[in-house]
Scaffold this motif. Structure first.
Motif, PDB file in Angstrom:
ATOM      1  N   LEU A 285       0.828  -1.199   0.000  1.00  0.00           N
ATOM      2  CA  LEU A 285       0.000   0.000   0.000  1.00  0.00           C
ATOM      3  C   LEU A 285       0.865   1.253   0.000  1.00  0.00           C
ATOM      4  CD1 LEU A 285      -3.106   0.283   0.041  1.00  0.00           C
ATOM      5  CD2 LEU A 285      -2.940   0.725   2.492  1.00  0.00           C
ATOM      6  N   MET A 286       1.901   1.240   0.809  1.00  0.00           N
ATOM      7  CA  MET A 286       2.814   2.370   0.891  1.00  0.00           C
ATOM      8  C   MET A 286       3.587   2.543  -0.418  1.00  0.00           C
ATOM      9  SD  MET A 286       5.814   3.000   3.726  1.00  0.00           S
ATOM     10  CE  MET A 286       4.668   2.634   5.052  1.00  0.00           C
ATOM     11  N   LYS A 287       3.985   1.417  -1.019  1.00  0.00           N
ATOM     12  CA  LYS A 287       4.737   1.478  -2.266  1.00  0.00           C
ATOM     13  C   LYS A 287       3.874   2.029  -3.393  1.00  0.00           C
ATOM     14  CE  LYS A 287       7.897  -1.220  -5.121  1.00  0.00           C
ATOM     15  NZ  LYS A 287       8.625  -2.499  -5.270  1.00  0.00           N
ATOM     16  N   ALA A 288       2.606   1.611  -3.451  1.00  0.00           N
ATOM     17  CA  ALA A 288       1.699   2.131  -4.475  1.00  0.00           C
ATOM     18  C   ALA A 288       1.577   3.645  -4.362  1.00  0.00           C
ATOM     19  CB  ALA A 288       0.325   1.477  -4.324  1.00  0.00           C
TER      20      ALA A 288
ATOM     21  N   VAL B  47     -10.620   9.692 -10.861  1.00  0.00           N
ATOM     22  CA  VAL B  47     -10.236   8.618  -9.935  1.00  0.00           C
ATOM     23  C   VAL B  47     -11.465   7.806  -9.534  1.00  0.00           C
ATOM     24  CG1 VAL B  47      -9.213   8.093  -7.695  1.00  0.00           C
ATOM     25  CG2 VAL B  47      -8.276   9.950  -9.083  1.00  0.00           C
ATOM     26  N   TYR B  48     -12.575   8.529  -9.220  1.00  0.00           N
ATOM     27  CA  TYR B  48     -13.810   7.821  -8.855  1.00  0.00           C
ATOM     28  C   TYR B  48     -14.238   6.864  -9.971  1.00  0.00           C
ATOM     29  CZ  TYR B  48     -14.502  11.176  -5.031  1.00  0.00           C
ATOM     30  OH  TYR B  48     -14.376  11.923  -3.896  1.00  0.00           O
ATOM     31  N   SER B  49     -14.170   7.338 -11.198  1.00  0.00           N
ATOM     32  CA  SER B  49     -14.571   6.510 -12.336  1.00  0.00           C
ATOM     33  C   SER B  49     -13.690   5.275 -12.440  1.00  0.00           C
ATOM     34  CB  SER B  49     -14.499   7.328 -13.634  1.00  0.00           C
ATOM     35  OG  SER B  49     -15.410   8.403 -13.603  1.00  0.00           O
ATOM     36  N   LYS B  50     -12.387   5.475 -12.192  1.00  0.00           N
ATOM     37  CA  LYS B  50     -11.462   4.341 -12.273  1.00  0.00           C
ATOM     38  C   LYS B  50     -11.760   3.326 -11.173  1.00  0.00           C
ATOM     39  CE  LYS B  50      -7.991   2.136 -14.022  1.00  0.00           C
ATOM     40  NZ  LYS B  50      -8.133   1.472 -15.357  1.00  0.00           N
ATOM     41  N   ILE B  51     -12.085   3.806  -9.981  1.00  0.00           N
ATOM     42  CA  ILE B  51     -12.424   2.892  -8.879  1.00  0.00           C
ATOM     43  C   ILE B  51     -13.663   2.078  -9.236  1.00  0.00           C
ATOM     44  CG2 ILE B  51     -13.231   2.776  -6.489  1.00  0.00           C
ATOM     45  CD1 ILE B  51     -11.481   5.216  -5.897  1.00  0.00           C
ATOM     46  N   GLU B  52     -14.679   2.755  -9.785  1.00  0.00           N
ATOM     47  CA  GLU B  52     -15.907   2.055 -10.171  1.00  0.00           C
ATOM     48  C   GLU B  52     -15.627   1.021 -11.256  1.00  0.00           C
ATOM     49  OE1 GLU B  52     -18.466   5.195 -11.347  1.00  0.00           O
ATOM     50  OE2 GLU B  52     -18.788   5.952  -9.279  1.00  0.00           O
ATOM     51  N   GLU B  53     -14.781   1.389 -12.219  1.00  0.00           N
ATOM     52  CA  GLU B  53     -14.424   0.462 -13.299  1.00  0.00           C
ATOM     53  C   GLU B  53     -13.730  -0.780 -12.751  1.00  0.00           C
ATOM     54  OE1 GLU B  53     -10.965   0.284 -16.689  1.00  0.00           O
ATOM     55  OE2 GLU B  53     -11.944   2.232 -16.364  1.00  0.00           O
ATOM     56  N   GLU B  54     -12.743  -0.565 -11.857  1.00  0.00           N
ATOM     57  CA  GLU B  54     -11.991  -1.702 -11.311  1.00  0.00           C
ATOM     58  C   GLU B  54     -12.875  -2.547 -10.400  1.00  0.00           C
ATOM     59  OE1 GLU B  54      -9.322  -2.555 -12.455  1.00  0.00           O
ATOM     60  OE2 GLU B  54      -8.438  -0.763 -13.348  1.00  0.00           O
ATOM     61  N   PHE B  55     -13.811  -1.905  -9.694  1.00  0.00           N
ATOM     62  CA  PHE B  55     -14.711  -2.660  -8.835  1.00  0.00           C
ATOM     63  C   PHE B  55     -15.617  -3.577  -9.672  1.00  0.00           C
ATOM     64  CE2 PHE B  55     -18.817  -2.716  -6.349  1.00  0.00           C
ATOM     65  CZ  PHE B  55     -18.383  -3.653  -5.414  1.00  0.00           C
ATOM     66  N   MET B  56     -16.136  -3.063 -10.799  1.00  0.00           N
ATOM     67  CA  MET B  56     -16.983  -3.873 -11.669  1.00  0.00           C
ATOM     68  C   MET B  56     -16.190  -5.032 -12.272  1.00  0.00           C
ATOM     69  SD  MET B  56     -19.923  -2.685 -11.310  1.00  0.00           S
ATOM     70  CE  MET B  56     -20.669  -3.762 -12.557  1.00  0.00           C
TER      71      MET B  56
ATOM     72  N   ASP C 248      -6.401 -14.384 -11.544  1.00  0.00           N
ATOM     73  CA  ASP C 248      -7.025 -13.261 -12.237  1.00  0.00           C
ATOM     74  C   ASP C 248      -7.864 -12.428 -11.271  1.00  0.00           C
ATOM     75  OD1 ASP C 248      -5.861 -14.128 -14.561  1.00  0.00           O
ATOM     76  OD2 ASP C 248      -7.664 -15.125 -15.329  1.00  0.00           O
ATOM     77  N   GLN C 249      -8.568 -13.103 -10.369  1.00  0.00           N
ATOM     78  CA  GLN C 249      -9.355 -12.387  -9.370  1.00  0.00           C
ATOM     79  C   GLN C 249      -8.440 -11.550  -8.468  1.00  0.00           C
ATOM     80  OE1 GLN C 249     -12.160 -14.864  -7.250  1.00  0.00           O
ATOM     81  NE2 GLN C 249     -12.472 -16.215  -9.041  1.00  0.00           N
ATOM     82  N   VAL C 250      -7.305 -12.146  -8.076  1.00  0.00           N
ATOM     83  CA  VAL C 250      -6.336 -11.411  -7.245  1.00  0.00           C
ATOM     84  C   VAL C 250      -5.816 -10.194  -7.997  1.00  0.00           C
ATOM     85  CG1 VAL C 250      -4.048 -11.519  -6.173  1.00  0.00           C
ATOM     86  CG2 VAL C 250      -5.662 -13.408  -5.878  1.00  0.00           C
ATOM     87  N   GLY C 251      -5.565 -10.365  -9.279  1.00  0.00           N
ATOM     88  CA  GLY C 251      -5.100  -9.238 -10.084  1.00  0.00           C
ATOM     89  C   GLY C 251      -6.103  -8.108 -10.136  1.00  0.00           C
ATOM     90  N   GLU C 252      -7.390  -8.467 -10.294  1.00  0.00           N
ATOM     91  CA  GLU C 252      -8.426  -7.440 -10.316  1.00  0.00           C
ATOM     92  C   GLU C 252      -8.553  -6.747  -8.959  1.00  0.00           C
ATOM     93  OE1 GLU C 252      -9.686  -6.324 -12.862  1.00  0.00           O
ATOM     94  OE2 GLU C 252      -9.328  -7.889 -14.336  1.00  0.00           O
ATOM     95  N   LEU C 253      -8.383  -7.511  -7.874  1.00  0.00           N
ATOM     96  CA  LEU C 253      -8.416  -6.910  -6.534  1.00  0.00           C
ATOM     97  C   LEU C 253      -7.263  -5.923  -6.369  1.00  0.00           C
ATOM     98  CD1 LEU C 253      -9.521  -6.746  -3.648  1.00  0.00           C
ATOM     99  CD2 LEU C 253      -8.082  -8.717  -3.074  1.00  0.00           C
ATOM    100  N   GLY C 254      -6.085  -6.303  -6.855  1.00  0.00           N
ATOM    101  CA  GLY C 254      -4.931  -5.395  -6.784  1.00  0.00           C
ATOM    102  C   GLY C 254      -5.175  -4.113  -7.552  1.00  0.00           C
ATOM    103  N   ASP C 255      -5.808  -4.234  -8.738  1.00  0.00           N
ATOM    104  CA  ASP C 255      -6.124  -3.036  -9.527  1.00  0.00           C
ATOM    105  C   ASP C 255      -7.068  -2.109  -8.766  1.00  0.00           C
ATOM    106  OD1 ASP C 255      -4.578  -4.096 -11.537  1.00  0.00           O
ATOM    107  OD2 ASP C 255      -6.261  -4.811 -12.738  1.00  0.00           O
ATOM    108  N   LEU C 256      -8.038  -2.708  -8.078  1.00  0.00           N
ATOM    109  CA  LEU C 256      -8.976  -1.899  -7.306  1.00  0.00           C
ATOM    110  C   LEU C 256      -8.275  -1.171  -6.165  1.00  0.00           C
ATOM    111  CD1 LEU C 256     -11.803  -0.958  -6.509  1.00  0.00           C
ATOM    112  CD2 LEU C 256     -12.114  -3.141  -5.290  1.00  0.00           C
ATOM    113  N   LEU C 257      -7.422  -1.895  -5.445  1.00  0.00           N
ATOM    114  CA  LEU C 257      -6.690  -1.274  -4.332  1.00  0.00           C
ATOM    115  C   LEU C 257      -5.777  -0.156  -4.846  1.00  0.00           C
ATOM    116  CD1 LEU C 257      -5.738  -4.460  -2.276  1.00  0.00           C
ATOM    117  CD2 LEU C 257      -7.457  -2.741  -1.685  1.00  0.00           C
ATOM    118  N   PHE C 258      -5.157  -0.398  -5.977  1.00  0.00           N
ATOM    119  CA  PHE C 258      -4.272   0.617  -6.555  1.00  0.00           C
ATOM    120  C   PHE C 258      -5.062   1.875  -6.902  1.00  0.00           C
ATOM    121  CE2 PHE C 258      -1.504   2.573  -9.731  1.00  0.00           C
ATOM    122  CZ  PHE C 258      -0.244   2.391  -9.165  1.00  0.00           C
ATOM    123  N   ALA C 259      -6.280   1.696  -7.439  1.00  0.00           N
ATOM    124  CA  ALA C 259      -7.123   2.851  -7.781  1.00  0.00           C
ATOM    125  C   ALA C 259      -7.549   3.604  -6.531  1.00  0.00           C
ATOM    126  CB  ALA C 259      -8.340   2.379  -8.566  1.00  0.00           C
TER     127      ALA C 259
END
Length: 492
Positions: free
Chosen positions: A376-379, A399-408, A422-433
């Motif tokens: 989290l700190m590194k991101a 940023v809000y739009s990106k969070i919504e996109e990654e959540f979907m 793949d699910q873990v990857g999508e979770l990482g994208d959401l956290l990064f957003a």
């Protein structure tokens, strides 16, 4: 040479202490100037008809001793040029606590003036005799003006000179109290060796500035001590202890450790320090900072044993970095606020790289982010670096739009039963957003999550407390009841 200055010492005050050579020079001199008339020898000079002038008036014209001594030096050079040969008489010995004499040594040659320095009994001679200690046991002489606690070494006899008044004694007391206990016995000496004027007073440190009689002939003596309580307050003692622990006669566990074996300890100790900060617990912080310092000492000691570097090299590198990166404090630049100071810091970091020969053309914008930082700190850090070169959202809405996109995309990956990776990857994208959102509102995501963690723990503890009060266990309750207690905890 256009003149000569002969500097002689008047001793510490007793006429019997004046050397025969100095007395002859005074009698033969055509022009005598003394640093101060506030010295017992002046009465003898007057009785013997030796005319003199003094520099006492210069002390009243300037606000600091360095300015006084510079002015005295200038006048001595001028007097020598005008009168040829002059004698300059100073209290004690010319080479002990006489800044103007040191300046004369530096400037007489270029001014075409010959300088001769005669001897004289120093106040130190009387200190050794009257206070009864041998300097061979370890000794340091310090000036009361600008004394710092880092200079103090309890295993050395310490004499502090030029304690002119109670205000100076008060400053000395406060500095000594950084190392010595308040009731540590110290000795004040007034006019040592001067018949009828000498006073030797032993007092606890806290009474140092309450002693009467401070003046031009006063000093303070702190006797040497091997007391571990004092030694344990010094960095040198810490270095010594760690060296012993790692020695063949030391601790078997400490001897076996390597950088890798205690790597995790450094991480753990760092987080324990952070915990004390969050808890606002200064006493616990003091202890945990010591534990973290031990890790630094151990790693440094391991390299010292290999003759690579020592902890003093570590300190030197840090000091030089701090000096170099703060040109607005230690140089000729300025910084009106924290943003300007940070800009200076970054500029000097870039200059350091240039001086080290690093090729900026092949460097990455993302360089400098530690590989093993918590994710989290590194991101957060790599996003900040990318944003500095314009790779960023225009505003928070993006940023809000990106969070919504990654959540979907995460929901879709889970719903469609995509592979776990793949699910873990999508979770990482959401956290990064989400980290982007933290950055836009100027919040550290690590700290934000830490606050939520503490909030969760506190509320969960409330649920456990209610279970105990009601004589239940988790097996004897349900989610509905726990949710009610959770809501109660939010109201507390």
């Amino acid at each position: 040479m256009s003149g000569m200055i002969t500097v002689i010492g008047l001793g510490s005050g007793d006429p019997d202490q004046l050397t025969l050579g100095s007395w002859k020079k005074l009698q033969a001199a055509k022009f005598v100037v003394v640093r101060t008339e506030h010295h017992p020898m002046m009465s003898m000079l007057r009785e013997e008809g030796i005319a003199f002038t003094s520099f006492d008036h210069i002390y009243e014209q300037h606000d600091s001793f360095p300015e006084v001594y510079r002015a005295i030096t200038e006048q001595l050079l001028q007097l020598a040029a005008e009168h040829g040969d002059i004698v300059y008489a100073v209290p004690g010995h010319p080479m002990v606590a006489e800044s103007a004499v040191q300046q004369l040594r530096e400037r007489c040659g270029e001014a075409g003036i010959s300088l001769h320095i005669a001897g004289g009994e120093s106040f130190l001679d009387q200190a050794f005799t009257r206070l009864g200690f041998d300097p061979i046991e370890g000794f340091q002489l310090l000036d009361s003006s600008g004394i710092q606690s880092s200079w103090l070494q309890p295993q050395l006899h310490t004499v502090i000179g030029q304690v002119y008044d109670a205000y100076t004694a008060s400053d000395v007391k406060l500095t000594l109290m950084e190392l010595y206990p308040d009731d540590y016995e110290v000795v004040v000496g007034h006019a040592l060796g001067v018949t009828g004027e000498e006073q030797i007073v032993r007092v606890p440190l806290y009474e140092l500035d309450r002693v009467e009689g401070y003046g031009n002939l006063s000093l303070i003596w702190i006797p040497r001590s091997d007391d571990d309580t004092l030694r344990n307050r010094t960095f040198a003692r810490l270095h010594e202890i760690v060296g012993i622990l790692r020695s063949p006669e030391g601790c078997p566990w400490d001897r076996e450790q390597t950088h890798q074996s205690i790597r995790k300890n450094l991480i753990e100790e760092t987080y324990e320090v952070i915990e004390t900060i969050d808890e606002d617990d200064p006493m616990h912080m003091q202890e945990e900072l010591g534990d973290m310092m031990l890790q630094i000492m151990l790693h440094s000691q391991m390299e010292e044993e290999l003759a690579t570097f020592t902890v003093y090299d570590v300190i030197q590198t840090l000091n030089e970095k701090l000096l170099f990166r703060h040109p607005h404090v230690f140089g000729d630049q300025s910084a009106g606020d924290a943003d300007e100071a940070l800009k200076n810091w970054e500029q000097m970091k870039a200059e350091e790289k240039r001086l080290k020969g690093l090729d900026e053309s092949v460097a990455s914008v993302l360089d400098g982010v530690p590989r093993d930082l918590p994710a989290l700190m590194k991101a957060y850090k790599i996003q900040k670096k990318a944003a500095k070169v314009g790779f960023d959202w225009e505003d928070l809405n993006g940023v809000y739009s990106k969070i919504e996109e990654e959540f979907m995309e995460l929901k879709q990956a889970v719903a469609q039963g995509e592979p776990v990776e793949d699910q873990v990857g999508e979770l990482g994208d959401l956290l990064f957003a989400v980290v982007n959102a933290a950055r836009f509102i100027h919040a550290d995501p690590e700290e934000a999550l830490a606050i939520t963690n503490r909030k969760f723990v506190s509320r969960f503890h409330y649920i456990e407390e209610q279970l105990r009060i009601n004589g239940k266990s988790f097996d004897q309750t349900d989610l509905l009841e726990m949710e009610q207690w959770w809501q109660d905890a939010k109201l507390r």
